[in-house]
Design a protein around this motif. Sequence first.
Motif, PDB file in Angstrom:
ATOM      1  N   ALA A  68      23.762 -80.345  24.583  1.00  0.00           N
ATOM      2  CA  ALA A  68      23.776 -79.459  23.411  1.00  0.00           C
ATOM      3  C   ALA A  68      23.778 -77.998  23.837  1.00  0.00           C
ATOM      4  O   ALA A  68      24.342 -77.138  23.162  1.00  0.00           O
ATOM      5  CB  ALA A  68      22.581 -79.761  22.514  1.00  0.00           C
ATOM      6  N   HIS A  69      23.163 -77.699  24.979  1.00  0.00           N
ATOM      7  CA  HIS A  69      23.115 -76.289  25.382  1.00  0.00           C
ATOM      8  C   HIS A  69      24.458 -75.792  25.919  1.00  0.00           C
ATOM      9  O   HIS A  69      24.597 -74.620  26.257  1.00  0.00           O
ATOM     10  CB  HIS A  69      21.947 -76.022  26.350  1.00  0.00           C
ATOM     11  N   CYS A  70      25.452 -76.683  25.960  1.00  0.00           N
ATOM     12  CA  CYS A  70      26.812 -76.286  26.346  1.00  0.00           C
ATOM     13  C   CYS A  70      27.629 -75.847  25.136  1.00  0.00           C
ATOM     14  O   CYS A  70      28.840 -75.624  25.240  1.00  0.00           O
ATOM     15  CB  CYS A  70      27.520 -77.447  27.034  1.00  0.00           C
ATOM     16  N   LYS A 205      19.034 -82.300  47.380  1.00  0.00           N
ATOM     17  CA  LYS A 205      20.207 -82.796  46.647  1.00  0.00           C
ATOM     18  C   LYS A 205      19.901 -82.734  45.160  1.00  0.00           C
ATOM     19  O   LYS A 205      18.856 -83.183  44.719  1.00  0.00           O
ATOM     20  CB  LYS A 205      20.524 -84.241  47.044  1.00  0.00           C
ATOM     21  N   ASP A 206      20.856 -82.198  44.398  1.00  0.00           N
ATOM     22  CA  ASP A 206      20.584 -82.003  42.970  1.00  0.00           C
ATOM     23  C   ASP A 206      21.859 -81.544  42.258  1.00  0.00           C
ATOM     24  O   ASP A 206      22.823 -81.133  42.898  1.00  0.00           O
ATOM     25  CB  ASP A 206      19.500 -80.915  42.814  1.00  0.00           C
ATOM     26  N   ALA A 207      21.788 -81.596  40.932  1.00  0.00           N
ATOM     27  CA  ALA A 207      22.782 -80.902  40.122  1.00  0.00           C
ATOM     28  C   ALA A 207      22.327 -79.442  40.062  1.00  0.00           C
ATOM     29  O   ALA A 207      21.222 -79.112  40.499  1.00  0.00           O
ATOM     30  CB  ALA A 207      22.829 -81.509  38.726  1.00  0.00           C
ATOM     31  N   GLY A 210      26.057 -75.044  35.945  1.00  0.00           N
ATOM     32  CA  GLY A 210      27.473 -75.399  35.806  1.00  0.00           C
ATOM     33  C   GLY A 210      27.695 -76.900  35.801  1.00  0.00           C
ATOM     34  O   GLY A 210      28.774 -77.379  35.481  1.00  0.00           O
ATOM     35  N   ASP A 211      26.660 -77.646  36.188  1.00  0.00           N
ATOM     36  CA  ASP A 211      26.758 -79.111  36.134  1.00  0.00           C
ATOM     37  C   ASP A 211      26.262 -79.654  34.806  1.00  0.00           C
ATOM     38  O   ASP A 211      26.393 -80.844  34.523  1.00  0.00           O
ATOM     39  CB  ASP A 211      25.938 -79.751  37.269  1.00  0.00           C
ATOM     40  N   SER A 212      25.678 -78.801  33.999  1.00  0.00           N
ATOM     41  CA  SER A 212      25.163 -79.262  32.705  1.00  0.00           C
ATOM     42  C   SER A 212      26.211 -80.037  31.943  1.00  0.00           C
ATOM     43  O   SER A 212      27.397 -79.701  31.986  1.00  0.00           O
ATOM     44  CB  SER A 212      24.742 -78.068  31.855  1.00  0.00           C
ATOM     45  N   VAL A 225      22.554 -87.182  31.254  1.00  0.00           N
ATOM     46  CA  VAL A 225      23.439 -86.024  31.095  1.00  0.00           C
ATOM     47  C   VAL A 225      22.688 -84.834  31.687  1.00  0.00           C
ATOM     48  O   VAL A 225      21.531 -84.585  31.317  1.00  0.00           O
ATOM     49  CB  VAL A 225      23.730 -85.774  29.589  1.00  0.00           C
ATOM     50  N   VAL A 226      23.305 -84.127  32.626  1.00  0.00           N
ATOM     51  CA  VAL A 226      22.629 -83.001  33.285  1.00  0.00           C
ATOM     52  C   VAL A 226      22.123 -82.026  32.230  1.00  0.00           C
ATOM     53  O   VAL A 226      22.891 -81.562  31.382  1.00  0.00           O
ATOM     54  CB  VAL A 226      23.573 -82.265  34.266  1.00  0.00           C
ATOM     55  N   SER A 227      20.822 -81.731  32.267  1.00  0.00           N
ATOM     56  CA  SER A 227      20.241 -80.893  31.228  1.00  0.00           C
ATOM     57  C   SER A 227      19.551 -79.648  31.781  1.00  0.00           C
ATOM     58  O   SER A 227      19.943 -78.539  31.496  1.00  0.00           O
ATOM     59  CB  SER A 227      19.263 -81.730  30.403  1.00  0.00           C
ATOM     60  N   TRP A 228      18.515 -79.834  32.593  1.00  0.00           N
ATOM     61  CA  TRP A 228      17.808 -78.651  33.076  1.00  0.00           C
ATOM     62  C   TRP A 228      17.060 -78.947  34.373  1.00  0.00           C
ATOM     63  O   TRP A 228      17.133 -80.047  34.921  1.00  0.00           O
ATOM     64  CB  TRP A 228      16.851 -78.097  32.011  1.00  0.00           C
ATOM     65  N   GLY A 229      16.355 -77.936  34.879  1.00  0.00           N
ATOM     66  CA  GLY A 229      15.608 -78.086  36.116  1.00  0.00           C
ATOM     67  C   GLY A 229      14.877 -76.793  36.415  1.00  0.00           C
ATOM     68  O   GLY A 229      14.928 -75.845  35.624  1.00  0.00           O
ATOM     69  N   ILE A 230      14.194 -76.769  37.553  1.00  0.00           N
ATOM     70  CA  ILE A 230      13.581 -75.519  38.005  1.00  0.00           C
ATOM     71  C   ILE A 230      14.277 -75.203  39.316  1.00  0.00           C
ATOM     72  O   ILE A 230      14.148 -75.950  40.280  1.00  0.00           O
ATOM     73  CB  ILE A 230      12.059 -75.664  38.163  1.00  0.00           C
ATOM     74  N   GLY A 231      15.059 -74.139  39.328  1.00  0.00           N
ATOM     75  CA  GLY A 231      15.919 -73.887  40.473  1.00  0.00           C
ATOM     76  C   GLY A 231      16.843 -75.079  40.640  1.00  0.00           C
ATOM     77  O   GLY A 231      17.108 -75.803  39.680  1.00  0.00           O
ATOM     78  N   CYS A 232      17.305 -75.320  41.842  1.00  0.00           N
ATOM     79  CA  CYS A 232      18.116 -76.507  42.113  1.00  0.00           C
ATOM     80  C   CYS A 232      17.724 -77.060  43.481  1.00  0.00           C
ATOM     81  O   CYS A 232      17.589 -76.294  44.435  1.00  0.00           O
ATOM     82  CB  CYS A 232      19.601 -76.175  42.153  1.00  0.00           C
ATOM     83  N   PRO A 238      12.700 -82.549  40.676  1.00  0.00           N
ATOM     84  CA  PRO A 238      13.987 -83.238  40.529  1.00  0.00           C
ATOM     85  C   PRO A 238      14.772 -82.643  39.355  1.00  0.00           C
ATOM     86  O   PRO A 238      14.231 -81.855  38.574  1.00  0.00           O
ATOM     87  CB  PRO A 238      13.586 -84.687  40.252  1.00  0.00           C
ATOM     88  N   GLY A 239      16.025 -83.018  39.239  1.00  0.00           N
ATOM     89  CA  GLY A 239      16.822 -82.583  38.094  1.00  0.00           C
ATOM     90  C   GLY A 239      16.404 -83.355  36.852  1.00  0.00           C
ATOM     91  O   GLY A 239      15.967 -84.502  36.948  1.00  0.00           O
ATOM     92  N   VAL A 240      16.517 -82.704  35.697  1.00  0.00           N
ATOM     93  CA  VAL A 240      16.145 -83.364  34.446  1.00  0.00           C
ATOM     94  C   VAL A 240      17.417 -83.634  33.626  1.00  0.00           C
ATOM     95  O   VAL A 240      18.267 -82.751  33.483  1.00  0.00           O
ATOM     96  CB  VAL A 240      15.137 -82.523  33.637  1.00  0.00           C
TER      97      VAL A 240
END
Length: 266
Positions: A68-70, A205-207, A210-212, A225-232, A238-240
């Motif tokens: 949705a944030h896209c 290793k992470d998204a 731009g991978d959202s 579905v790639v959504s968010w994270g803290i840094g990469c 981990p990626g959320v």
Amino acid sequence: MKLLPSLLLCFLLEVLSISCQDTGLERIVGGYAPVPHSIKYIVSIQTMGRQHICGGFLINTYWVVTAAHCNIGLTNMLIVAGDYALTIYEGTEQQILPQLLVPHPAYNSVTNNNDLMLIKLTGPIQQNQYVSIALLPRQGATITQGRICRVSGWGYTSPVGGQIPSTLRTVKLPIVSTEKCNSSESFNGRITENMLCAGFTLGGKDACQGDSGSPLVCDGRVYGVVSWGIGCAEPQFPGVYTALSHFRRWIDDTILSYYSRCNNKD
Ligand code: ARG
């Protein structure tokens, strides 16, 4: 002779993209380039000015799923399927305009909860050797901690001084339990039941940006579905991902209601 200028342009783009490649650096973060066109369900969501914003994926010939944030607005959005190197015209691309954006009604941009959006295309995508659709998990299907999944996208290859890579990248990651992801050393309670974590305790290793919207595929189905994270790719973070098995019903119902309601206005 219309061919010559376009050939020249292709040549120029090719030269540019080669000289702009950050040779040796890793993309997505810690990933690698898949065999071209082997990940056929992924799409690039771009501005009308051809700037890559997010990933997404086809679930049938008329519908794309993304985050949705896209949501950059219907009139500024272009969907590109069949792509691999974004800056090179490969002849395999299909560009389609969106007709309708359906962000999840309960999307919360503060907590990132329900970060999911459906996009109806103005025309059908042609399925072929380069383009196909992805399968979704059943409603409520669970994916256990430690399962290895694959995330792909055109996002930053490094958390700092990020650059959009020229080709698609992919990386394999294990699912992290929500319990661990919500621990005080990690996301400390910010992971809702509509989210999924994937990554390594040591990071690497992470998204990334731009991978959202891009798909996290486990056992042949898109669970995240790639959504968010803290840094990469940070240790402990981990990626959320949006947990798609919690939204299967919403996706099916939304698409179905689009076709069953009387929407020819004249
Ligand atoms: N919100 C980001 C985007 O818009 C995706 C961030 C994913 N981050 C991560 N560490 N996995 O592209």
